[in-house]
Design a protein around this motif. Structure first.
Motif, PDB file in Angstrom:
ATOM      1  N   LYS A 160       0.832  -1.202   0.000  1.00 49.25           N
ATOM      2  CA  LYS A 160       0.000   0.000   0.000  1.00 49.25           C
ATOM      3  C   LYS A 160       0.866   1.251   0.000  1.00 49.25           C
ATOM      4  O   LYS A 160       0.589   2.209  -0.726  1.00 49.25           O
ATOM      5  CB  LYS A 160      -0.909   0.028   1.229  1.00 49.25           C
ATOM      6  N   ALA A 161       1.910   1.250   0.817  1.00 50.72           N
ATOM      7  CA  ALA A 161       2.799   2.412   0.895  1.00 50.72           C
ATOM      8  C   ALA A 161       3.480   2.652  -0.453  1.00 50.72           C
ATOM      9  O   ALA A 161       3.585   3.793  -0.906  1.00 50.72           O
ATOM     10  CB  ALA A 161       3.831   2.215   1.995  1.00 50.72           C
ATOM     11  N   ALA A 162       3.935   1.581  -1.106  1.00 54.94           N
ATOM     12  CA  ALA A 162       4.578   1.722  -2.410  1.00 54.94           C
ATOM     13  C   ALA A 162       3.579   2.207  -3.459  1.00 54.94           C
ATOM     14  O   ALA A 162       3.905   3.062  -4.295  1.00 54.94           O
ATOM     15  CB  ALA A 162       5.196   0.397  -2.839  1.00 54.94           C
ATOM     16  N   TYR A 163       2.367   1.693  -3.414  1.00 58.99           N
ATOM     17  CA  TYR A 163       1.333   2.100  -4.363  1.00 58.99           C
ATOM     18  C   TYR A 163       0.989   3.571  -4.183  1.00 58.99           C
ATOM     19  O   TYR A 163       0.881   4.314  -5.162  1.00 58.99           O
ATOM     20  CB  TYR A 163       0.095   1.219  -4.167  1.00 58.99           C
ATOM     21  N   TYR A 164       0.833   4.004  -2.937  1.00 57.69           N
ATOM     22  CA  TYR A 164       0.504   5.406  -2.676  1.00 57.69           C
ATOM     23  C   TYR A 164       1.639   6.325  -3.132  1.00 57.69           C
ATOM     24  O   TYR A 164       1.391   7.396  -3.673  1.00 57.69           O
ATOM     25  CB  TYR A 164       0.214   5.636  -1.196  1.00 57.69           C
ATOM     26  N   SER A 165       2.883   5.912  -2.930  1.00 56.89           N
ATOM     27  CA  SER A 165       4.012   6.730  -3.373  1.00 56.89           C
ATOM     28  C   SER A 165       4.122   6.751  -4.885  1.00 56.89           C
ATOM     29  O   SER A 165       4.619   7.717  -5.454  1.00 56.89           O
ATOM     30  CB  SER A 165       5.314   6.216  -2.780  1.00 56.89           C
ATOM     31  N   ALA A 166       3.690   5.693  -5.544  1.00 62.46           N
ATOM     32  CA  ALA A 166       3.719   5.670  -7.003  1.00 62.46           C
ATOM     33  C   ALA A 166       2.662   6.603  -7.581  1.00 62.46           C
ATOM     34  O   ALA A 166       2.885   7.246  -8.603  1.00 62.46           O
ATOM     35  CB  ALA A 166       3.513   4.252  -7.517  1.00 62.46           C
ATOM     36  N   ILE A 167       1.521   6.692  -6.919  1.00 63.26           N
ATOM     37  CA  ILE A 167       0.457   7.578  -7.388  1.00 63.26           C
ATOM     38  C   ILE A 167       0.847   9.041  -7.196  1.00 63.26           C
ATOM     39  O   ILE A 167       0.765   9.849  -8.110  1.00 63.26           O
ATOM     40  CB  ILE A 167      -0.869   7.274  -6.660  1.00 63.26           C
ATOM     41  N   LEU A 168       1.268   9.378  -5.970  1.00 65.99           N
ATOM     42  CA  LEU A 168       1.663  10.745  -5.647  1.00 65.99           C
ATOM     43  C   LEU A 168       2.896  10.679  -4.759  1.00 65.99           C
ATOM     44  O   LEU A 168       2.823  10.130  -3.652  1.00 65.99           O
ATOM     45  CB  LEU A 168       0.525  11.481  -4.921  1.00 65.99           C
ATOM     46  N   PRO A 169       4.022  11.187  -5.230  1.00 64.49           N
ATOM     47  CA  PRO A 169       5.237  11.120  -4.411  1.00 64.49           C
ATOM     48  C   PRO A 169       5.017  11.753  -3.039  1.00 64.49           C
ATOM     49  O   PRO A 169       4.444  12.836  -2.921  1.00 64.49           O
ATOM     50  CB  PRO A 169       6.258  11.916  -5.222  1.00 64.49           C
ATOM     51  N   GLY A 170       5.444  11.035  -2.005  1.00 61.11           N
ATOM     52  CA  GLY A 170       5.279  11.505  -0.640  1.00 61.11           C
ATOM     53  C   GLY A 170       4.058  10.944   0.055  1.00 61.11           C
ATOM     54  O   GLY A 170       3.963  10.971   1.282  1.00 61.11           O
ATOM     55  N   LEU A 171       3.106  10.415  -0.700  1.00 57.47           N
ATOM     56  CA  LEU A 171       1.895   9.879  -0.095  1.00 57.47           C
ATOM     57  C   LEU A 171       2.175   8.598   0.679  1.00 57.47           C
ATOM     58  O   LEU A 171       1.543   8.331   1.703  1.00 57.47           O
ATOM     59  CB  LEU A 171       0.835   9.645  -1.172  1.00 57.47           C
ATOM     60  N   GLY A 172       3.119   7.805   0.236  1.00 56.93           N
ATOM     61  CA  GLY A 172       3.513   6.601   0.971  1.00 56.93           C
ATOM     62  C   GLY A 172       4.166   6.952   2.294  1.00 56.93           C
ATOM     63  O   GLY A 172       3.980   6.249   3.291  1.00 56.93           O
ATOM     64  N   GLN A 173       4.939   8.036   2.329  1.00 54.44           N
ATOM     65  CA  GLN A 173       5.542   8.479   3.579  1.00 54.44           C
ATOM     66  C   GLN A 173       4.467   8.973   4.545  1.00 54.44           C
ATOM     67  O   GLN A 173       4.558   8.763   5.749  1.00 54.44           O
ATOM     68  CB  GLN A 173       6.573   9.581   3.310  1.00 54.44           C
ATOM     69  N   ILE A 174       3.441   9.621   4.013  1.00 54.79           N
ATOM     70  CA  ILE A 174       2.318  10.041   4.852  1.00 54.79           C
ATOM     71  C   ILE A 174       1.581   8.817   5.382  1.00 54.79           C
ATOM     72  O   ILE A 174       1.187   8.773   6.550  1.00 54.79           O
ATOM     73  CB  ILE A 174       1.378  10.981   4.071  1.00 54.79           C
ATOM     74  N   TYR A 175       1.401   7.804   4.542  1.00 53.14           N
ATOM     75  CA  TYR A 175       0.751   6.562   4.966  1.00 53.14           C
ATOM     76  C   TYR A 175       1.541   5.890   6.091  1.00 53.14           C
ATOM     77  O   TYR A 175       0.955   5.339   7.018  1.00 53.14           O
ATOM     78  CB  TYR A 175       0.619   5.610   3.770  1.00 53.14           C
ATOM     79  N   ASN A 176       2.874   5.971   6.018  1.00 55.74           N
ATOM     80  CA  ASN A 176       3.724   5.401   7.070  1.00 55.74           C
ATOM     81  C   ASN A 176       3.856   6.306   8.292  1.00 55.74           C
ATOM     82  O   ASN A 176       4.568   5.962   9.226  1.00 55.74           O
ATOM     83  CB  ASN A 176       5.124   5.118   6.513  1.00 55.74           C
ATOM     84  N   LYS A 177       3.221   7.458   8.244  1.00 54.99           N
ATOM     85  CA  LYS A 177       3.268   8.454   9.335  1.00 54.99           C
ATOM     86  C   LYS A 177       4.686   8.986   9.555  1.00 54.99           C
ATOM     87  O   LYS A 177       5.082   9.276  10.674  1.00 54.99           O
ATOM     88  CB  LYS A 177       2.682   7.896  10.616  1.00 54.99           C
ATOM     89  N   LYS A 178       5.437   9.126   8.478  1.00 57.54           N
ATOM     90  CA  LYS A 178       6.763   9.743   8.505  1.00 57.54           C
ATOM     91  C   LYS A 178       6.649  11.076   7.754  1.00 57.54           C
ATOM     92  O   LYS A 178       7.181  11.269   6.670  1.00 57.54           O
ATOM     93  CB  LYS A 178       7.813   8.849   7.836  1.00 57.54           C
TER      94      LYS A 178
END
Length: 180
Positions: A40-58
């Protein structure tokens, strides 16, 4: 005496239930692991850079992602603009027209070298942008994987300086300890 401890893992809606020893107590506290979190984190970062980091709460990593990608995109556009300026000036020289501005004083060889320089830097900026985009996806995936590891006070790896009893020399030792 050999003691073996066994814990069963139960599956509940694609989540594994694991146990962690609570400090200063004799019971186990359950915690859940989401096996789909890294994807999920990789998918979110692929859609919008930085979104995977937000998903990981970083959240602190998001400005770093955008600063790196923003700088490389800025240099790409700047080098692309300069490349086209020198290319148009070179075309004007070949057609017998005078190029505009300070480019009128440059000869054809310098215009060609300037074109190649800015073209090379433009292409390098694009490769850096693509590399940072991929690095953003990989970082979100790896961070989500690492967040699922059980890291507590009971397991530790510490370097120690230990004195050898035979020749009284100091040796560097890594000590691995696990407390029950």
């Amino acid at each position: 005496m050999l003691c073996c401890f066994s814990f069963n893992c139960f599956s509940q809606d694609d989540e594994k239930l694991n146990f962690e020893v609570v400090k200063d107590s004799t019971f186990l506290k359950p915690y859940t692991i989401d096996p789909l979190a890294p994807s999920k984190a990789a998918y979110y970062s692929a859609i919008l850079p930085g979104l995977g980091q937000i998903y990981n709460k970083k959240y602190w990593k998001v400005p770093i992602v955008y600063a790196g990608m923003g700088a490389s995109i800025y240099y790409y556009t700047w080098n692309n603009k300069k490349y086209h300026e020198y290319r148009d000036a070179y075309k004007d020289k070949l057609a017998g027209r005078t190029p505009p501005g300070e480019l009128a004083n440059l000869d054809e060889d310098r215009l060609i070298r300037a074109q190649k320089f800015h073209q090379k830097n433009r292409d390098l900026s694009m490769l850096i942008t693509i590399g940072l985009y991929i690095l953003n996806i990989v970082e979100a995936n790896v961070n989500a994987h690492l967040m699922q590891f059980n890291v507590n006070e009971n397991l530790s790896l510490r370097p120690k300086l230990q004195q050898n009893e035979i020749d009284n020399k100091h040796n560097m030792v890594l000590s691995l300890s696990y407390q029950f």
